[in-house]
Design a protein around this motif. Structure first.
Motif, short mmCIF file in Angstrom:
data_model
loop_
_atom_site.label_atom_id
_atom_site.label_comp_id
_atom_site.label_asym_id
_atom_site.label_seq_id
_atom_site.Cartn_x
_atom_site.Cartn_y
_atom_site.Cartn_z
N SER A 143 -64.71 65.56 24.19
CA SER A 143 -64.45 66.37 25.39
C SER A 143 -65.15 67.73 25.35
N SER A 144 -65.18 68.34 24.18
CA SER A 144 -65.72 69.70 24.08
C SER A 144 -67.22 69.73 23.78
N ALA A 145 -67.75 68.67 23.22
CA ALA A 145 -69.14 68.67 22.77
C ALA A 145 -70.17 68.92 23.87
N PRO A 146 -70.07 68.31 25.05
CA PRO A 146 -71.14 68.54 26.03
C PRO A 146 -71.38 70.01 26.35
N ALA A 147 -70.33 70.76 26.61
CA ALA A 147 -70.50 72.18 26.93
C ALA A 147 -71.02 72.96 25.73
N LEU A 148 -70.45 72.69 24.56
CA LEU A 148 -70.89 73.39 23.35
C LEU A 148 -72.35 73.10 23.03
N LEU A 149 -72.76 71.84 23.17
CA LEU A 149 -74.15 71.49 22.86
C LEU A 149 -75.12 72.03 23.90
N ARG A 150 -74.69 72.09 25.15
CA ARG A 150 -75.52 72.72 26.19
C ARG A 150 -75.74 74.20 25.85
N GLN A 151 -74.68 74.88 25.46
CA GLN A 151 -74.78 76.29 25.08
C GLN A 151 -75.65 76.45 23.84
N LEU A 152 -75.49 75.55 22.88
CA LEU A 152 -76.31 75.60 21.67
C LEU A 152 -77.78 75.50 22.02
N ARG A 153 -78.12 74.54 22.87
CA ARG A 153 -79.53 74.38 23.28
C ARG A 153 -80.07 75.64 23.98
N GLU A 154 -79.26 76.20 24.85
CA GLU A 154 -79.68 77.43 25.55
C GLU A 154 -79.95 78.55 24.55
N CYS A 155 -79.10 78.69 23.56
CA CYS A 155 -79.27 79.73 22.55
C CYS A 155 -80.50 79.47 21.68
N ILE A 156 -80.75 78.21 21.37
CA ILE A 156 -81.96 77.86 20.60
C ILE A 156 -83.19 78.26 21.38
#
Length: 120
Positions: A31-44
């Protein structure tokens, strides 16, 4: 309960000490991974080392429970890249990790859905 690619459910059951907790942990991650991974990609892509490290740090406990040792090791190597002086391959390795984490989340979603269908 076994291993499905990077999703290591047997290890999760062993570490949690209760197989019945595994669906809760897997569902929370899925449930939480999609938003967290989207944010991670943006930060990368923004080359924001502080935020990349923060997101990877947030993932560490879940990966310790659900992920294969190889994926955990890859996460540690990428984390180390964001603590060290910038190197050319940092973005590519980080995005490759994000892709692999997406796959892990997808595996968790599929597993959770199968568990829900199997319930009477």
């Amino acid at each position: 309960m076994g291993s499905n690619g990077d999703l290591d459910l047997a290890a999760a059951a062993r570490l949690l000490g209760d197989e019945q907790l595994v669906p809760l942990v897997a569902d929370a991650f899925a449930s939480s991974a999609p938003a967290l991974l989207r944010q991670l990609r943006e930060c990368i892509l923004a080359d924001d080392a502080t935020e990349v490290r923060r997101h990877l740090h947030r993932l560490t406990p879940t990966l310790a429970l659900l992920a294969s040792q190889d994926l955990q090791d890859q996460c540690e190597r990428v984390f180390a890249l964001w603590r060290a002086p910038r190197v050319a391959e940092r973005e590519a390795r980080s995005l490759a990790l994000a892709d692999r984490l997406d796959s892990l989340a997808g595996d968790a979603v599929q597993w959770v859905n199968r568990q829900g269908q199997a319930a009477p």
